[in-house]
Design a protein around this motif. Structure first.
Motif, short mmCIF file in Angstrom:
data_model
loop_
_atom_site.label_atom_id
_atom_site.label_comp_id
_atom_site.label_asym_id
_atom_site.label_seq_id
_atom_site.Cartn_x
_atom_site.Cartn_y
_atom_site.Cartn_z
N ALA A 1 35.05 39.70 25.36
CA ALA A 1 35.22 41.09 25.82
C ALA A 1 36.24 41.15 26.95
O ALA A 1 37.14 41.99 26.95
CB ALA A 1 33.88 41.63 26.32
N LYS A 2 36.12 40.21 27.89
CA LYS A 2 37.00 40.21 29.05
C LYS A 2 38.45 40.00 28.65
O LYS A 2 39.34 40.74 29.09
CB LYS A 2 36.54 39.10 30.00
CG LYS A 2 37.01 39.28 31.41
CD LYS A 2 36.39 38.23 32.29
CE LYS A 2 37.16 38.07 33.57
NZ LYS A 2 36.67 36.95 34.37
N VAL B 1 33.31 47.16 26.86
CA VAL B 1 34.78 47.27 26.76
C VAL B 1 35.24 48.73 26.79
O VAL B 1 36.22 49.06 27.47
CB VAL B 1 35.35 46.55 25.51
CG1 VAL B 1 35.39 45.06 25.73
CG2 VAL B 1 34.58 46.88 24.27
N ASP C 1 33.19 40.13 36.65
CA ASP C 1 34.19 40.28 35.58
C ASP C 1 34.81 41.68 35.63
O ASP C 1 36.03 41.83 35.56
CB ASP C 1 33.54 40.10 34.19
CG ASP C 1 33.10 38.66 33.94
OD1 ASP C 1 33.69 37.75 34.55
OD2 ASP C 1 32.18 38.46 33.13
N GLY D 1 25.63 34.96 28.69
CA GLY D 1 27.05 35.08 28.34
C GLY D 1 27.31 36.17 27.32
O GLY D 1 28.34 36.19 26.67
N ASP D 2 26.37 37.11 27.19
CA ASP D 2 26.53 38.18 26.22
C ASP D 2 26.83 39.53 26.86
O ASP D 2 26.82 40.56 26.18
CB ASP D 2 25.29 38.30 25.33
CG ASP D 2 25.36 37.30 24.19
OD1 ASP D 2 26.48 36.90 23.83
OD2 ASP D 2 24.29 36.91 23.67
N MET D 3 27.06 39.54 28.17
CA MET D 3 27.48 40.77 28.83
C MET D 3 28.40 40.40 29.98
O MET D 3 28.15 39.40 30.67
CB MET D 3 26.26 41.55 29.35
CG MET D 3 26.60 42.90 29.95
SD MET D 3 25.16 43.81 30.53
CE MET D 3 24.82 44.84 29.11
N MET D 4 29.45 41.20 30.19
CA MET D 4 30.34 40.93 31.31
C MET D 4 29.55 41.13 32.62
O MET D 4 28.72 42.03 32.71
CB MET D 4 31.54 41.89 31.29
CG MET D 4 32.56 41.55 30.23
SD MET D 4 34.02 42.61 30.35
CE MET D 4 33.39 44.11 29.62
N ILE E 1 38.72 42.81 36.49
CA ILE E 1 39.57 43.56 35.57
C ILE E 1 40.09 44.84 36.21
O ILE E 1 41.28 45.16 36.13
CB ILE E 1 38.79 43.89 34.27
CG1 ILE E 1 38.54 42.61 33.48
CG2 ILE E 1 39.55 44.90 33.42
CD1 ILE E 1 37.53 42.77 32.36
N ARG F 1 39.85 40.45 25.69
CA ARG F 1 40.34 41.56 24.88
C ARG F 1 40.70 42.74 25.77
O ARG F 1 41.72 43.40 25.59
CB ARG F 1 39.29 41.99 23.86
CG ARG F 1 39.16 41.04 22.68
CD ARG F 1 38.05 41.49 21.74
NE ARG F 1 38.26 42.85 21.29
CZ ARG F 1 37.28 43.75 21.16
NH1 ARG F 1 36.04 43.43 21.44
NH2 ARG F 1 37.55 44.95 20.74
N LEU F 2 39.83 43.01 26.74
CA LEU F 2 40.08 44.12 27.66
C LEU F 2 41.36 43.90 28.45
O LEU F 2 42.18 44.81 28.61
CB LEU F 2 38.92 44.22 28.65
CG LEU F 2 37.95 45.36 28.45
CD1 LEU F 2 36.79 45.22 29.42
CD2 LEU F 2 38.63 46.70 28.64
N GLN F 3 41.52 42.67 28.97
CA GLN F 3 42.70 42.39 29.79
C GLN F 3 43.98 42.63 29.01
O GLN F 3 44.94 43.18 29.54
CB GLN F 3 42.63 40.96 30.34
CG GLN F 3 41.80 40.92 31.61
CD GLN F 3 41.38 39.53 32.03
OE1 GLN F 3 41.32 38.62 31.20
NE2 GLN F 3 41.06 39.35 33.30
N SER G 1 30.89 37.65 26.17
CA SER G 1 31.37 38.31 27.39
C SER G 1 32.80 37.87 27.70
O SER G 1 33.62 38.66 28.15
CB SER G 1 30.44 38.04 28.57
OG SER G 1 30.42 36.68 28.89
N ASN G 2 33.09 36.59 27.45
CA ASN G 2 34.48 36.12 27.67
C ASN G 2 35.44 36.76 26.68
O ASN G 2 36.57 37.09 27.03
CB ASN G 2 34.56 34.59 27.56
CG ASN G 2 34.05 33.92 28.82
OD1 ASN G 2 34.07 34.53 29.89
ND2 ASN G 2 33.58 32.69 28.69
#
Lengths: 260, 91
Positions: free
Chosen positions: B17-18, A146, A189, A182-185, A193, B20-22, B14-15
């Motif tokens: 994170a996504k 992030v 992704d 599912g622990d890293m973008m 963004i 929150r970032l957005q 990861s979701n």
């Protein structure tokens, strides 16, 4: 005429210098004439990553201030005859150089080299402004975290505001096992963004640490990171190269079956 | 908590994170900090109050970059303002 590329990120520690060293070395391996410029004045790093730290006589600030000619300050890499380094000054600070002076330097080097690659310091202050001043193209390096992605977004906004002609993204240190859990973008992704073109995905690879220890960029070797960096170089040259399948199994049987 | 909740999948980090970032990037990009959003909200309330009675608890104002189908759009100010009563104009 050469192309000036700046490698930038906003956040520190995401792999700008490693990327600069590997992309520069890779382009030299592709028979391009390349000069790498370390623009991080006061925090010299690119020389050690390239293994050229013992050969520095003059630096970027010497060139800008006219203490020497450009040619005198360029260090020729003995392993790759097309590769040169213009090191940064260690005992000065960012105010020693202005964006106008950097622009002029880039113009002078463009006649001589195919690619001029700038390693940009972290942050968005003077050092960043110096590094992007003469650039035609920007490679934004981020990791799938992030903090790094947020800073990359800010950098992309600043590059747009400075009318950068081309801005492309490198997602560095991707761990495919964590993405699958599912622990890293994923790189998708991050691209969604940031909404810019992707030019490379570099997997997290222990061999990078080893190569930095030895001062020998690993671009072009058989490791996944080495292949990923070489692919980035080919894409920079305009080739259409598919992205690596990071899920490919490296096991003995998998290899056996793949070859047949 | 029922037995079935136990089997419910937690959202992946990861979701998290996504999303929150957005959200963070919306305020970064528009230069619209949470404080400014609060001011916009209060001003909107003041204007609407002249004409209608609104339900302050149900009020929700934010900036979104996706439409209801999840497609990316330009930043859009979305206001969900429940009305308690329309004020009658005196004739």
């Amino acid at each position: 005429m050469g192309e000036v590329i700046v490698v930038t990120s906003g956040k520190g520690g995401v792999g700008k210098t490693t990327t600069t060293a590997n992309v520069g070395t890779g382009l030299a391996k592709l028979d391009k004439k390349v000069v790498l410029i370390d623009t991080d004045i006061g925090l010299r790093n690119l020389d050690v990553v390239l293994g050229l730290e013992n050969r520095i006589v003059y630096n970027l600030v010497d060139v800008i201030e006219g203490n020497c000619r450009i040619k005198q300050a360029l260090i020729k890499d003995k392993r790759y005859p097309n590769l040169y380094l213009l090191p940064s000054a260690q005992t000065r600070d960012k105010s020693a150089v202005t964006p106008e002076e950097m622009k002029l330097l880039c113009e002078q080097l463009k006649g001589e080299f195919d690619y001029i690659i700038m390693d940009c310091p972290a942050g968005i202050e003077q050092g960043f402004k110096n590094a992007i001043a003469g650039a035609d193209r920007a490679l934004v390096v981020t990791t799938p975290e992030v903090s790094a992605v947020r800073d990359a977004d800010r950098i992309i906004g600043l590059l747009e505001a400075n009318e950068m002609k081309k801005t492309e993204l490198i997602v560095n240190r991707l761990r495919i096992d964590m993405v699958n859990r599912g622990d890293m973008m994923s790189s998708d992704d991050v691209v969604e963004i940031l909404a810019i073109d992707l030019i490379g995905i570099v997997p997290d690879d222990e061999k990078i640490v080893v190569s930095t220890n030895n001062g020998e960029p690993l671009v072009g070797d058989e490791s996944l990171a080495g292949q990923a960096y070489m692919n980035i170089c080919r894409r920079i040259c305009g080739e259409d190269v598919p992205f690596l399948d990071l899920n490919a199994k490296k096991g003995f049987f998998a290899r056996l079956f793949k070859k047949n | 908590m029922s037995v079935f909740d136990f089997f419910k999948k937690k959202p992946s980090s990861s979701n998290t994170a996504k999303s929150r970032l957005q959200l963070a990037l919306v305020s970064d990009r528009t230069g619209c900090s949470p404080e400014i959003m609060e001011k916009i909200k209060n001003d909107i309330i003041d204007v609407l109050r002249k004409y209608i009675e609104i339900d302050l608890d149900g009020l929700d104002i934010n900036i979104q970059t996706k439409n209801e189908n999840g497609e990316l759009t330009g930043p859009t100010l979305l206001a969900n303002i429940p009305i308690k009563e329309l004020k009658r104009h005196e004739r």
